[in-house]
Write a protein that holds these residues in place. Structure first.
Motif, PDB file in Angstrom:
ATOM      1  N   SER A   7       0.942  -1.236  -0.149  1.00  0.00           N
ATOM      2  CA  SER A   7      -0.019   0.077   0.081  1.00  0.00           C
ATOM      3  C   SER A   7       0.823   1.365  -0.115  1.00  0.00           C
ATOM      4  N   LEU A   9       0.108   4.061   1.144  1.00  0.00           N
ATOM      5  CA  LEU A   9      -0.026   4.873   2.180  1.00  0.00           C
ATOM      6  C   LEU A   9       0.784   5.288   2.831  1.00  0.00           C
ATOM      7  N   HIS A  30      -1.752  -1.366  -3.867  1.00  0.00           N
ATOM      8  CA  HIS A  30      -2.958  -0.877  -3.386  1.00  0.00           C
ATOM      9  C   HIS A  30      -3.018   0.464  -2.958  1.00  0.00           C
ATOM     10  N   ASP A  32      -5.344   3.411  -1.426  1.00  0.00           N
ATOM     11  CA  ASP A  32      -6.169   3.783  -0.472  1.00  0.00           C
ATOM     12  C   ASP A  32      -6.568   5.128  -0.686  1.00  0.00           C
ATOM     13  N   HIS A  63      -8.859   0.910  -3.221  1.00  0.00           N
ATOM     14  CA  HIS A  63      -9.396   0.303  -1.795  1.00  0.00           C
ATOM     15  C   HIS A  63     -10.183   1.728  -1.601  1.00  0.00           C
ATOM     16  N   MET A  65     -12.475   4.013   0.463  1.00  0.00           N
ATOM     17  CA  MET A  65     -12.828   4.285   1.825  1.00  0.00           C
ATOM     18  C   MET A  65     -13.611   5.499   1.839  1.00  0.00           C
ATOM     19  N   PRO A 138     -10.432   0.684   9.374  1.00  0.00           N
ATOM     20  CA  PRO A 138      -9.846   1.644   8.170  1.00  0.00           C
ATOM     21  C   PRO A 138      -9.518   3.121   8.636  1.00  0.00           C
ATOM     22  N   GLY A 139      -8.505   3.617   7.986  1.00  0.00           N
ATOM     23  CA  GLY A 139      -8.483   5.166   8.077  1.00  0.00           C
ATOM     24  C   GLY A 139      -6.733   5.403   7.949  1.00  0.00           C
ATOM     25  N   GLY A 141      -2.590   3.944   8.451  1.00  0.00           N
ATOM     26  CA  GLY A 141      -1.417   2.545   8.493  1.00  0.00           C
ATOM     27  C   GLY A 141      -1.013   2.708   9.779  1.00  0.00           C
ATOM     28  N   GLY A 142      -0.041   1.701   9.741  1.00  0.00           N
ATOM     29  CA  GLY A 142       0.743   1.349  11.150  1.00  0.00           C
ATOM     30  C   GLY A 142      -0.085   0.874  12.522  1.00  0.00           C
ATOM     31  N   ASP A 172      -5.941  -6.690   5.053  1.00  0.00           N
ATOM     32  CA  ASP A 172      -5.459  -5.290   5.045  1.00  0.00           C
ATOM     33  C   ASP A 172      -5.361  -4.819   6.405  1.00  0.00           C
ATOM     34  N   GLY A 174      -1.949  -3.966   9.548  1.00  0.00           N
ATOM     35  CA  GLY A 174      -1.054  -4.802  10.312  1.00  0.00           C
ATOM     36  C   GLY A 174      -0.351  -5.898   9.688  1.00  0.00           C
ATOM     37  N   GLY A 194       1.362  -1.876   4.126  1.00  0.00           N
ATOM     38  CA  GLY A 194       2.000  -0.489   4.316  1.00  0.00           C
ATOM     39  C   GLY A 194       3.258  -0.159   4.776  1.00  0.00           C
ATOM     40  N   SER A 195       3.029  -0.017   6.091  1.00  0.00           N
ATOM     41  CA  SER A 195       4.299   0.348   6.785  1.00  0.00           C
ATOM     42  C   SER A 195       5.369  -0.747   6.806  1.00  0.00           C
TER      43      SER A 195
HETATM   44  O1  LIG Z   1      -6.521   0.561   4.045  1.00  0.00           O
HETATM   45  C1  LIG Z   1      -5.656   0.807   4.804  1.00  0.00           C
HETATM   46  C2  LIG Z   1      -5.900   1.587   6.020  1.00  0.00           C
HETATM   47  O2  LIG Z   1      -7.134   1.869   6.230  1.00  0.00           O
HETATM   48  C3  LIG Z   1      -4.210   0.157   4.618  1.00  0.00           C
HETATM   49  O3  LIG Z   1      -4.359  -0.213   3.107  1.00  0.00           O
HETATM   50  C4  LIG Z   1      -3.225   0.635   5.053  1.00  0.00           C
HETATM   51  O4  LIG Z   1      -2.212   1.262   4.154  1.00  0.00           O
HETATM   52  C5  LIG Z   1      -2.482  -0.349   5.657  1.00  0.00           C
HETATM   53  O5  LIG Z   1      -1.237  -0.072   6.538  1.00  0.00           O
HETATM   54  P1  LIG Z   1      -0.535  -0.950   7.442  1.00  0.00           P
HETATM   55  O6  LIG Z   1      -1.376  -1.344   8.649  1.00  0.00           O
HETATM   56  O7  LIG Z   1      -0.063  -2.065   6.539  1.00  0.00           O
HETATM   57  O8  LIG Z   1       0.560  -0.079   7.858  1.00  0.00           O
END
Ligand SMILES: O=C(CO)[C@@H](O)[C@H](O)COP(=O)(O)O
Ligand SMILES: [Co+2]
Length: 223
Positions: A7, A9, A30, A32, A63, A65, A138-139, A141-142, A172, A174, A194-195
């Motif tokens: 992702s 993000l 991906h 967001d 994705h 949101m 959702p909303g 990352g990290g 999606d 963590g 993402g992270s």
């Molecule tokens: O949709 C989302 C967050 O809402 C994701 O796609 C984040 O980008 C995931 O980030 P990590 O949890 O992998 O850091």
């Protein structure tokens, strides 16, 4: 087949083309899209997705949101976009929207927030190419992976197998080399990170590490 979808993000938006090149070995990217209404965060919309589609050859997984995907989601079914995911909680008629997306050549995917049960989706499973089980709210990352979402994956995979349909199951939130195998064992096959990819100096190496984590370990009972 296991798919790794970083992702962006957590990427560097000022150096996005470079950061896309760094995940060239991934299976998709991906994106967001957040509207600051459906989720308390704002990212980007269609112009950014269009531009990314011009510069990457990776399949794009959008994705959404956003509120009212019934109105807005079809715009995202453009060349280069492989799948469009909308949230069950925001959609008035998920089956109609999925059919319209498929008619436009995109794969249709429905996402479930942690508090949303799988029941409605199970009833219409043939209408979707992919189900996204969110493993964080959702909303952002990290955040930390929610293992209590695993029964949803097991239930969805079980029903897809019963029906004999090919269904991608995406997780999606963590996802790391430690949590990915937990989700894989529960039936997931598309992993968004993402992270765990962009929060490190070498996103290419992290993408590779996630793929290794997805490989069944000798002696395991993984699918
Ligand atoms: O949709 C989302 C967050 O809402 C994701 O796609 C984040 O980008 C995931 O980030 P990590 O949890 O992998 O850091
Ligand atoms: Co996402």
């Amino acid at each position: 087949m296991v798919r790794i979808h970083p992702s962006i993000l957590s990427a560097d938006f000022v150096n996005l083309e470079r950061d896309l090149e760094r995940i060239a070995s991934a299976d998709g990217v991906h994106l967001d899209v957040m509207d600051a209404h459906f989720v308390p965060n704002l990212t980007f919309g269609l112009p950014m997705v269009q531009r990314i589609a011009e510069v990457t050859s990776l399949p794009i997984d959008v994705h959404l949101m956003i509120d009212d995907p019934d109105t807005w989601a079809l715009q995202y079914a453009i060349d280069g976009v492989d799948s469009v995911t909308f949230h069950a909680e925001a959609t008035r008629d998920a089956v109609a929207l999925a059919r319209e997306l498929r008619a436009r050549g995109a794969r249709a995917a429905i996402a479930l927030k942690p508090g949303t049960a799988v029941d409605d989706v199970l009833e219409h499973l043939r209408e979707f190419d992919m189900v996204l089980v969110m493993t964080v709210e959702p909303g952002f990352g990290g955040q930390s992976f929610m293992p209590e979402m695993m029964p949803k994956l097991q239930e969805l995979r079980g029903r897809a197998d019963e029906l004999g349909i090919e269904l991608a199951l995406q997780v999606d939130g963590g996802i790391t080399a430690d949590t990915l195998p937990i989700a894989a064992a529960a039936g997931a096959d598309v992993f968004v990170a993402g992270s765990a990819v962009y929060g490190h100096a070498d996103p290419a190496e992290r993408t590779h590490a996630l793929r290794l984590a997805a490989a069944p370990q000798p002696g395991s009972l993984d699918r």
